[in-house]
Design an enzyme around this catalytic site. Structure first.
Site, PDB file in Angstrom:
ATOM      1  N   LYS A  36       0.837  -1.215   0.000  1.00 60.01           N
ATOM      2  CA  LYS A  36       0.000   0.000   0.000  1.00 60.01           C
ATOM      3  C   LYS A  36       0.866   1.257   0.000  1.00 60.01           C
ATOM      4  O   LYS A  36       0.564   2.226  -0.705  1.00 60.01           O
ATOM      5  CB  LYS A  36      -0.954  -0.017   1.192  1.00 60.01           C
ATOM      6  CG  LYS A  36      -1.969  -1.160   1.090  1.00 60.01           C
ATOM      7  CD  LYS A  36      -3.002  -1.126   2.175  1.00 60.01           C
ATOM      8  CE  LYS A  36      -3.763  -2.447   2.249  1.00 60.01           C
ATOM      9  NZ  LYS A  36      -4.392  -2.846   0.990  1.00 60.01           N
TER      10      LYS A  36
ATOM     11  N   ASN B  13     -12.137   3.009   3.703  1.00 60.15           N
ATOM     12  CA  ASN B  13     -13.137   2.459   2.786  1.00 60.15           C
ATOM     13  C   ASN B  13     -14.313   1.931   3.621  1.00 60.15           C
ATOM     14  O   ASN B  13     -14.336   2.093   4.847  1.00 60.15           O
ATOM     15  CB  ASN B  13     -12.533   1.404   1.845  1.00 60.15           C
ATOM     16  CG  ASN B  13     -12.138   0.118   2.557  1.00 60.15           C
ATOM     17  OD1 ASN B  13     -12.519  -0.115   3.709  1.00 60.15           O
ATOM     18  ND2 ASN B  13     -11.384  -0.727   1.884  1.00 60.15           N
TER      19      ASN B  13
ATOM     20  N   THR C 232     -14.433   6.210   1.190  1.00 61.74           N
ATOM     21  CA  THR C 232     -14.372   5.744  -0.200  1.00 61.74           C
ATOM     22  C   THR C 232     -15.339   4.566  -0.317  1.00 61.74           C
ATOM     23  O   THR C 232     -15.187   3.550   0.363  1.00 61.74           O
ATOM     24  CB  THR C 232     -12.931   5.373  -0.599  1.00 61.74           C
ATOM     25  OG1 THR C 232     -12.458   4.319   0.235  1.00 61.74           O
ATOM     26  CG2 THR C 232     -11.996   6.559  -0.464  1.00 61.74           C
TER      27      THR C 232
ATOM     28  N   ASP D  66      -5.163   2.832  -3.388  1.00 63.70           N
ATOM     29  CA  ASP D  66      -3.835   3.456  -3.302  1.00 63.70           C
ATOM     30  C   ASP D  66      -3.685   4.542  -4.371  1.00 63.70           C
ATOM     31  O   ASP D  66      -3.083   5.586  -4.111  1.00 63.70           O
ATOM     32  CB  ASP D  66      -2.745   2.394  -3.461  1.00 63.70           C
ATOM     33  CG  ASP D  66      -2.850   1.311  -2.401  1.00 63.70           C
ATOM     34  OD1 ASP D  66      -3.308   1.624  -1.282  1.00 63.70           O
ATOM     35  OD2 ASP D  66      -2.503   0.151  -2.697  1.00 63.70           O
TER      36      ASP D  66
END
Ligand code: RIB
Length: 310
Positions: free
Chosen positions: A40, A184, A220, A252
């Site tokens: 990441k 997320n 997200t 990412d």
């Protein structure tokens, strides 16, 4: 625009599967496996570099061939790796990735040298962090290291972006000093106990996270776009509809582009909209960071018919 990234560097080993394995199930995939560069931290560094920033990676790899290839790849993208340490006692991190026919992924990581990235490594990079506008962090390295990075960045006045991925599984004591938090759906649900599956739930999740101190929270939400929240302000930035081939690393790309857009002094919803477009373009291509889109390509896509359809 100078951006420091403190985080993981992995080798990714990916297999296309008809479906994700269940407990005790063996699944036979399609064709050959693919070995590519990932992690990441490294993916976010590469994305920020593709977006046009000068990027400095702070990380830890083994003294193995995988580590050497990871550095070569980052350097080929223009990322400065002077603060990446090679640890003789560990292998470079490795991720085993399954990708299903919808392009969704399932990832397990052997952290290896990433687990040896220490608070002392962060302190050694203090001047580098001070020279950057933004420092980007994720949770694939030890939490004490992230905590120290947030502390150092606050002391030297560098903006902190934290992507709480993988889901932390613990309370994050550093949130009061984080400027931009980008969970997320899975991470947001884990951190708040509320699944952000409706507009009302997004508001509740964002308010709960903002109460812990970050200046901005950006949820997200995949195909539903991004929910952007700051104290007293909320907005939904729609997703771009694309044919996904591989979603590995899409978050990412989002983070790298968001950091670069903020370092260019763009306003938050405009920066998020550019990051959404970059992330959408990236999932139309295989691999966590093969063929990363460049800044001009992302802006052209965003204003095209395809890029406008939400
Ligand atoms: O976010 C995608 C990344 O997660 C992969 O590149 C893999 O290395 C894991 O770190």
């Amino acid at each position: 625009m100078r951006i420091a990234v403190i985080g993981s560097i992995n080798t990714d080993l990916s297999i296309q599967v008809p479906h994700f394995p269940q407990r005790n199930e063996t699944v036979v995939g399609h064709g050959d496996y693919v070995i590519s560069q990932g992690g990441k931290g490294a993916n976010q560094a590469a994305a920020a570099a593709a977006a046009g920033a000068a990027v400095y990676m702070i990380g830890c790899i083994g003294r193995d061939d995988f580590g050497g290839r990871a550095i070569e790849d980052l350097q080929s993208m223009g990322v400065d790796c002077g603060a990446v340490r090679r640890d003789p006692d560990h292998a470079t991190g490795l991720a085993a990735i399954y990708i299903d026919p919808a392009g969704d992924n399932c990832i397990t990581v052997a952290p290896g040298a990433n687990a040896a990235l220490s608070p002392a490594d962060v302190r050694a990079a203090r001047d580098l962090i001070a020279a950057c506008e933004i420092v980007m962090l994720q949770l694939e390295v030890p939490y004490e290291t992230i905590d120290e990075a947030v502390r150092v960045a606050s002391e030297v006045g560098t903006t902190v972006m934290l992507d709480p991925a993988p889901a932390p599984g613990r309370r994050l004591s550093c949130l009061a000093q984080v400027d931009v938090l980008t969970p997320n759906e899975v991470e947001a649900a884990e951190m708040t106990g509320i699944s952000p599956d409706s507009p009302q739930a997004c508001t509740a999740v964002a308010e709960r996270l903002l109460a812990e101190g970050p200046r901005h929270v950006i949820l997200t939400l995949g195909a539903r776009g991004c929910f952007v929240a700051s104290p007293g302000q909320q907005a939904l930035v729609p997703a771009r509809v694309v044919q996904a081939i591989d979603t590995t690393g899409a978050g990412d790309v989002f983070s790298g582009y968001l950091a670069c857009a903020l370092a260019r002094s763009l306003e938050m919803t405009e920066a998020v909209s550019i990051a959404v477009a970059a992330s959408a373009l990236s999932v139309t291509r295989a691999g966590a960071r093969a063929s990363l889109p460049h800044w001009d390509e992302v802006l052209a896509f965003r204003s095209s018919e395809d890029g406008r359809r939400g």
